[in-house]
Design a protein around this motif. Structure first.
Motif, short mmCIF file in Angstrom:
data_model
loop_
_atom_site.label_atom_id
_atom_site.label_comp_id
_atom_site.label_asym_id
_atom_site.label_seq_id
_atom_site.Cartn_x
_atom_site.Cartn_y
_atom_site.Cartn_z
N GLU A 1 -34.16 31.43 -18.14
CA GLU A 1 -32.72 31.48 -17.83
C GLU A 1 -32.00 32.46 -18.75
OE1 GLU A 1 -31.98 27.04 -15.92
OE2 GLU A 1 -31.70 27.30 -18.08
N GLU B 1 -27.70 25.80 -4.24
CA GLU B 1 -27.23 24.90 -5.30
C GLU B 1 -26.71 25.64 -6.53
OE1 GLU B 1 -30.26 21.96 -6.02
OE2 GLU B 1 -30.25 21.32 -3.91
N ARG B 2 -26.97 26.96 -6.59
CA ARG B 2 -26.58 27.78 -7.73
C ARG B 2 -27.11 27.21 -9.04
NH1 ARG B 2 -21.28 31.37 -7.67
NH2 ARG B 2 -21.38 32.12 -5.54
N GLU B 3 -28.36 26.74 -8.99
CA GLU B 3 -28.98 26.26 -10.22
C GLU B 3 -30.49 26.47 -10.16
OE1 GLU B 3 -29.62 21.49 -9.72
OE2 GLU B 3 -27.64 22.16 -10.39
N THR B 4 -31.07 26.56 -11.34
CA THR B 4 -32.50 26.78 -11.47
C THR B 4 -33.28 25.67 -10.78
OG1 THR B 4 -32.20 27.95 -13.56
CG2 THR B 4 -34.39 27.03 -13.14
#
Length: 160
Positions: free
Chosen positions: A149, A90-93
Motif C-alpha cells: 500500500e 470498495e476502494r480498498e485493498t
C-alpha cells in the motif's frame, strides 16, 4: 541501481529499500507508462513466490490491462467483478489468501492461488489497481499489505 543481492532478508528493511528504489526510479519522470513499467519490474524483482505483478488502468468504466510482468493476462475487468473489480468498487485493498474461495474470482492464470490488489486513487478519482498474484495460498500477510500500500501511494504521487 540495487540488485537482488543487495536485499538483506529482513522483510521490513527490504521493503523500505524498495520504496527508496521506486522514488529514485520515478523522480522527475512525467510519463505514467514509464513509471508504472518500472514499478512492476521492481516489484517482480523484489517479491518472491509471485507469478504476476501489474497494473490495470480505469478507462471507460472498466479496468484495462496496463504495464505488467508475467504471463499474458485478462485485458478487461468489469467494475465490481473479480478481486480487481471489487477493489475498485470498495476502494480498498483486497488481500485474498485463497482465490478459489473468492466468489466471482476471475482466473486469468490458473496457477494463481493468492492475490493482493491495491486501488490507485489520483486526485480523488479512480486511476486503476496494482495487482499481485502468487502461485501459493496465503502468500501475502499484513506486512506485505502495509508496504505494498505504501508502494502504491508513492506511485499515485507520481501520477498526479
Amino acid at each position: 541501481m540495487f540488485q537482488v543481492k543487495d536485499y538483506s532478508g529482513n522483510k521490513e528493511k527490504d521493503y523500505e529499500l524498495i520504496l527508496k528504489q521506486l522514488e529514485a526510479l520515478s523522480e522527475g519522470e512525467k510519463d505514467s507508462i514509464a513509471i508504472l513499467s518500472n514499478a512492476t519490474a521492481l516489484l517482480n524483482q523484489f517479491l518472491d513466490e509471485v507469478n504476476w505483478v501489474g497494473f490495470y488502468l480505469w478507462k471507460e468504466n472498466e479496468l484495462v490491462l496496463g504495464p505488467f510482468q508475467g504471463l499474458p493476462a485478462c485485458i478487461r475487468i468489469p467494475f465490481g467483478k473479480g478481486v480487481c473489480g471489487t477493489a475498485i468498487k470498495e476502494r480498498e485493498t483486497q488481500r485474498v489468501a485463497d482465490v478459489t474461495q473468492f466468489s466471482g474470482h476471475i482466473a486469468c492464470d490458473g496457477a494463481s492461488r493468492s492475490e493482493i490488489v491495491v486501488p490507485l486513487v489520483v486526485n480523488n478519482e479512480i486511476y486503476g489497481v496494482l495487482d499481485i498474484d502468487s502461485p501459493i495460498t496465503n502468500r501475502f500477510d499484513e506486512t506485505d499489505q502495509h508496504y505494498i500500500e505504501k508502494f502504491a501511494k508513492i506511485v499515485e504521487g507520481y501520477l498526479c
